[in-house]
Design a protein around this motif. Structure first.
Motif, PDB file in Angstrom:
ATOM      1  N   ILE A 119      -1.204  30.382 -38.972  1.00 42.65           N
ATOM      2  CA  ILE A 119      -1.296  31.944 -39.195  1.00 42.65           C
ATOM      3  C   ILE A 119      -1.373  32.047 -40.684  1.00 42.65           C
ATOM      4  O   ILE A 119      -2.255  33.024 -41.162  1.00 42.65           O
ATOM      5  CB  ILE A 119      -0.109  32.759 -38.591  1.00 42.65           C
ATOM      6  N   LYS A 120      -0.444  31.595 -41.488  1.00 41.99           N
ATOM      7  CA  LYS A 120      -0.482  31.815 -42.886  1.00 41.99           C
ATOM      8  C   LYS A 120      -2.053  31.363 -43.522  1.00 41.99           C
ATOM      9  O   LYS A 120      -2.268  31.950 -44.763  1.00 41.99           O
ATOM     10  CB  LYS A 120       0.549  30.888 -43.700  1.00 41.99           C
ATOM     11  N   THR A 121      -2.698  30.615 -42.945  1.00 43.35           N
ATOM     12  CA  THR A 121      -3.935  30.353 -43.272  1.00 43.35           C
ATOM     13  C   THR A 121      -5.191  30.735 -42.558  1.00 43.35           C
ATOM     14  O   THR A 121      -6.113  30.520 -42.873  1.00 43.35           O
ATOM     15  CB  THR A 121      -4.195  28.773 -43.403  1.00 43.35           C
ATOM     16  N   GLY A 122      -4.911  31.838 -41.892  1.00 41.54           N
ATOM     17  CA  GLY A 122      -6.060  32.522 -41.351  1.00 41.54           C
ATOM     18  C   GLY A 122      -6.318  32.212 -39.930  1.00 41.54           C
ATOM     19  O   GLY A 122      -7.431  32.513 -39.296  1.00 41.54           O
ATOM     20  N   HIS A 123      -5.505  31.255 -39.033  1.00 41.08           N
ATOM     21  CA  HIS A 123      -5.687  30.738 -37.988  1.00 41.08           C
ATOM     22  C   HIS A 123      -4.641  30.789 -36.666  1.00 41.08           C
ATOM     23  O   HIS A 123      -3.813  30.014 -36.556  1.00 41.08           O
ATOM     24  CB  HIS A 123      -6.010  29.085 -37.965  1.00 41.08           C
ATOM     25  N   GLY A 124      -4.882  32.080 -36.240  1.00 36.24           N
ATOM     26  CA  GLY A 124      -3.807  32.504 -35.253  1.00 36.24           C
ATOM     27  C   GLY A 124      -4.063  32.144 -33.811  1.00 36.24           C
ATOM     28  O   GLY A 124      -3.929  32.794 -32.938  1.00 36.24           O
ATOM     29  N   TYR A 125      -3.903  30.818 -33.704  1.00 33.62           N
ATOM     30  CA  TYR A 125      -3.840  30.237 -32.153  1.00 33.62           C
ATOM     31  C   TYR A 125      -2.238  30.569 -31.797  1.00 33.62           C
ATOM     32  O   TYR A 125      -1.223  30.544 -32.445  1.00 33.62           O
ATOM     33  CB  TYR A 125      -3.938  28.889 -32.439  1.00 33.62           C
ATOM     34  N   ASN A 126      -2.420  30.715 -30.350  1.00 35.39           N
ATOM     35  CA  ASN A 126      -1.128  30.897 -29.696  1.00 35.39           C
ATOM     36  C   ASN A 126      -0.673  29.655 -29.236  1.00 35.39           C
ATOM     37  O   ASN A 126      -1.235  28.617 -29.473  1.00 35.39           O
ATOM     38  CB  ASN A 126      -1.511  31.776 -28.366  1.00 35.39           C
ATOM     39  N   LEU A 127       0.718  29.413 -28.965  1.00 33.83           N
ATOM     40  CA  LEU A 127       1.357  28.073 -28.483  1.00 33.83           C
ATOM     41  C   LEU A 127       0.790  27.332 -27.588  1.00 33.83           C
ATOM     42  O   LEU A 127       0.452  26.229 -27.748  1.00 33.83           O
ATOM     43  CB  LEU A 127       2.782  28.590 -28.144  1.00 33.83           C
ATOM     44  N   ASN A 128      -0.154  27.871 -26.681  1.00 38.47           N
ATOM     45  CA  ASN A 128      -0.796  27.120 -25.618  1.00 38.47           C
ATOM     46  C   ASN A 128      -1.899  26.558 -26.342  1.00 38.47           C
ATOM     47  O   ASN A 128      -2.186  25.463 -25.847  1.00 38.47           O
ATOM     48  CB  ASN A 128      -1.005  28.019 -24.353  1.00 38.47           C
ATOM     49  N   GLU A 129      -2.815  27.368 -27.087  1.00 35.69           N
ATOM     50  CA  GLU A 129      -3.829  26.726 -27.599  1.00 35.69           C
ATOM     51  C   GLU A 129      -3.283  25.517 -28.677  1.00 35.69           C
ATOM     52  O   GLU A 129      -4.145  24.687 -28.487  1.00 35.69           O
ATOM     53  CB  GLU A 129      -4.299  27.848 -28.706  1.00 35.69           C
ATOM     54  N   ILE A 130      -2.257  25.706 -29.057  1.00 39.68           N
ATOM     55  CA  ILE A 130      -1.793  24.791 -30.275  1.00 39.68           C
ATOM     56  C   ILE A 130      -1.375  23.581 -29.375  1.00 39.68           C
ATOM     57  O   ILE A 130      -1.739  22.520 -29.596  1.00 39.68           O
ATOM     58  CB  ILE A 130      -0.652  25.025 -31.023  1.00 39.68           C
ATOM     59  N   LYS A 131      -0.635  23.696 -28.138  1.00 40.04           N
ATOM     60  CA  LYS A 131      -0.366  22.519 -27.278  1.00 40.04           C
ATOM     61  C   LYS A 131      -1.568  21.728 -26.739  1.00 40.04           C
ATOM     62  O   LYS A 131      -1.603  20.613 -26.860  1.00 40.04           O
ATOM     63  CB  LYS A 131       0.676  23.007 -26.309  1.00 40.04           C
ATOM     64  N   GLU A 132      -2.361  22.545 -26.362  1.00 42.67           N
ATOM     65  CA  GLU A 132      -3.668  21.965 -25.781  1.00 42.67           C
ATOM     66  C   GLU A 132      -4.332  21.272 -26.797  1.00 42.67           C
ATOM     67  O   GLU A 132      -5.136  20.151 -26.857  1.00 42.67           O
ATOM     68  CB  GLU A 132      -4.628  22.996 -25.155  1.00 42.67           C
ATOM     69  N   SER A 133      -4.433  21.705 -28.163  1.00 43.20           N
ATOM     70  CA  SER A 133      -5.088  20.953 -29.160  1.00 43.20           C
ATOM     71  C   SER A 133      -4.690  19.781 -29.607  1.00 43.20           C
ATOM     72  O   SER A 133      -5.316  18.618 -29.631  1.00 43.20           O
ATOM     73  CB  SER A 133      -5.024  21.965 -30.452  1.00 43.20           C
ATOM     74  N   ILE A 134      -3.209  19.665 -29.586  1.00 47.82           N
ATOM     75  CA  ILE A 134      -2.468  18.401 -29.717  1.00 47.82           C
ATOM     76  C   ILE A 134      -2.846  17.367 -28.483  1.00 47.82           C
ATOM     77  O   ILE A 134      -2.917  16.177 -28.738  1.00 47.82           O
ATOM     78  CB  ILE A 134      -0.910  18.486 -29.941  1.00 47.82           C
ATOM     79  N   GLU A 135      -2.885  17.816 -27.264  1.00 51.47           N
ATOM     80  CA  GLU A 135      -3.224  17.060 -26.246  1.00 51.47           C
ATOM     81  C   GLU A 135      -4.598  16.463 -26.206  1.00 51.47           C
ATOM     82  O   GLU A 135      -4.812  15.422 -25.947  1.00 51.47           O
ATOM     83  CB  GLU A 135      -2.889  17.920 -24.957  1.00 51.47           C
ATOM     84  N   VAL A 136      -5.448  17.346 -26.712  1.00 49.57           N
ATOM     85  CA  VAL A 136      -6.917  16.881 -26.949  1.00 49.57           C
ATOM     86  C   VAL A 136      -6.873  15.747 -28.065  1.00 49.57           C
ATOM     87  O   VAL A 136      -7.488  14.694 -27.617  1.00 49.57           O
ATOM     88  CB  VAL A 136      -7.723  18.098 -27.361  1.00 49.57           C
ATOM     89  N   CYS A 137      -6.180  15.981 -29.168  1.00 52.85           N
ATOM     90  CA  CYS A 137      -6.095  14.971 -30.250  1.00 52.85           C
ATOM     91  C   CYS A 137      -5.383  13.468 -29.489  1.00 52.85           C
ATOM     92  O   CYS A 137      -5.732  12.401 -29.782  1.00 52.85           O
ATOM     93  CB  CYS A 137      -5.235  15.306 -31.287  1.00 52.85           C
ATOM     94  N   ARG A 138      -4.708  13.662 -28.733  1.00 55.57           N
ATOM     95  CA  ARG A 138      -4.056  12.488 -28.050  1.00 55.57           C
ATOM     96  C   ARG A 138      -4.738  11.742 -27.062  1.00 55.57           C
ATOM     97  O   ARG A 138      -4.918  10.653 -27.049  1.00 55.57           O
ATOM     98  CB  ARG A 138      -2.646  12.908 -27.164  1.00 55.57           C
ATOM     99  N   GLY A 139      -5.541  12.646 -26.224  1.00 54.53           N
ATOM    100  CA  GLY A 139      -6.552  12.196 -25.059  1.00 54.53           C
ATOM    101  C   GLY A 139      -7.837  11.549 -25.806  1.00 54.53           C
ATOM    102  O   GLY A 139      -8.793  10.892 -25.092  1.00 54.53           O
ATOM    103  N   SER A 140      -8.341  12.231 -26.708  1.00 57.37           N
ATOM    104  CA  SER A 140      -9.609  11.847 -27.531  1.00 57.37           C
ATOM    105  C   SER A 140      -9.654  10.639 -28.002  1.00 57.37           C
ATOM    106  O   SER A 140      -8.818  10.271 -28.816  1.00 57.37           O
ATOM    107  CB  SER A 140     -10.219  13.047 -28.293  1.00 57.37           C
ATOM    108  N   THR A 141     -10.785   9.817 -27.719  1.00 52.62           N
ATOM    109  CA  THR A 141     -10.729   8.613 -28.515  1.00 52.62           C
ATOM    110  C   THR A 141     -11.947   8.358 -29.696  1.00 52.62           C
ATOM    111  O   THR A 141     -12.963   9.033 -29.607  1.00 52.62           O
ATOM    112  CB  THR A 141     -11.172   7.384 -27.478  1.00 52.62           C
ATOM    113  N   LEU A 142     -11.416   7.997 -30.751  1.00 53.68           N
ATOM    114  CA  LEU A 142     -12.171   7.837 -31.823  1.00 53.68           C
ATOM    115  C   LEU A 142     -12.486   6.203 -31.987  1.00 53.68           C
ATOM    116  O   LEU A 142     -11.531   5.432 -32.405  1.00 53.68           O
ATOM    117  CB  LEU A 142     -11.681   8.278 -33.345  1.00 53.68           C
ATOM    118  N   GLU A 143     -13.848   5.831 -32.059  1.00 56.72           N
ATOM    119  CA  GLU A 143     -14.148   4.396 -32.182  1.00 56.72           C
ATOM    120  C   GLU A 143     -14.920   4.072 -33.530  1.00 56.72           C
ATOM    121  O   GLU A 143     -15.989   5.058 -33.370  1.00 56.72           O
ATOM    122  CB  GLU A 143     -14.664   3.863 -30.874  1.00 56.72           C
TER     123      GLU A 143
END
Length: 263
Positions: A119-143
């Motif tokens: 929020i301090k940097t202008g990105h007001g995501y709610n907690l569900n969006e933040i949790k999902e974002s972390i889950e996306v980073c956990r589940g996505s594969t970078l090769e």
């Protein structure tokens, strides 16, 4: 053991500083110009090429399988939201919350703490969006693979996450960073950049260029400017090239104008 506490804060004000990561931050690993959510797994792997310090890499991005309501699953690529959340987590890590656990670099935080930083940097995501974002980073594969095929690294963006519910509204979390981030931190192959300015740039392409300038173009000045190739820069960026040259020129002009405003 804390690793990030030992990293010296740079010439920027302490609250402004974070660090760019060698190789990892130059990779075209986020998905901006394609549909972020898929319902069909066929042809879901995105393949890109990258040129970093004259070395060519082949990049593969695989989406995360995310469970929605009623147990429905969708495929979600890491996009601009995930990039912003990861940058915020690295900043939190640099400023006292970074930890080395069993030789792996990560960060301990609460979702509320992360939300406040966003929020301090202008990105007001709610907690569900933040949790999902972390889950996306956990589940996505970078090769990524070097051109000579001598080096291959395949991992999720966040190889390990832990979320513990503290109370009805907050969660204590741990995120382990990608092996390339870990390798760069251990080798001290990172450089300072003004995180506050970067996070307030709302164009993903402009943020990407700002980080590259901060990491690779530090010796540029008026008498010795850098003149990056429009085609090469866009081709190796997460945006990729458009078929119409007019769209590529417009994108680059818009990016440069945004950066001029932030100087």
């Amino acid at each position: 053991m804390s690793f990030f506490d030992e990293i010296p804060i740079s010439i920027f004000k302490k609250t402004e500083c974070s660090y760019t990561i060698e190789i990892y931050d130059s990779m075209p690993k986020y998905v901006w110009n394609q549909k972020k959510i898929l319902n069909d797994a066929s042809n879901a792997i995105i393949i890109r090429k990258s040129n970093i310090r004259g070395k060519k890499f082949l990049i593969k991005i695989k989406p995360a399988i995310i469970e929605k309501k009623n147990f429905k699953t969708v495929l979600i690529y890491p996009g601009a939201r995930e990039e912003i959340v990861e940058d915020a987590l690295r900043k939190i890590a640099v400023h006292g919350k970074g930890k080395i656990i069993e030789g792996k670099a990560g960060v301990i935080f609460t979702l509320y703490e992360l939300q406040k930083e966003l929020i301090k940097t202008g990105h007001g995501y709610n907690l569900n969006e933040i949790k999902e974002s972390i889950e996306v980073c956990r589940g996505s594969t970078l090769e990524y693979m070097t051109e000579d095929k001598k080096k291959l690294i395949s991992s999720s963006f966040f190889p390990l996450i832990g979320i513990i519910k503290k109370d009805i509204n907050n969660f204590k979390c741990y995120v382990q960073f990608n092996p390339l981030v870990n390798e760069s931190l251990l080798n001290y192959s990172f450089k300072p950049y003004n995180y506050t300015i970067c996070m307030k740039i709302h164009s993903p392409l402009a943020r990407y260029m700002y980080k590259r300038m901060s990491h690779y173009w530090i010796q540029a000045h008026q008498k010795s400017p850098y003149t990056p190739s429009l085609l090469s820069f866009l081709n190796y960026s997460p945006r990729d090239l458009s078929e119409r040259m007019s769209e590529n020129i417009r994108a680059m002009k818009n990016t440069l104008q945004l950066l001029i405003k932030k100087k």
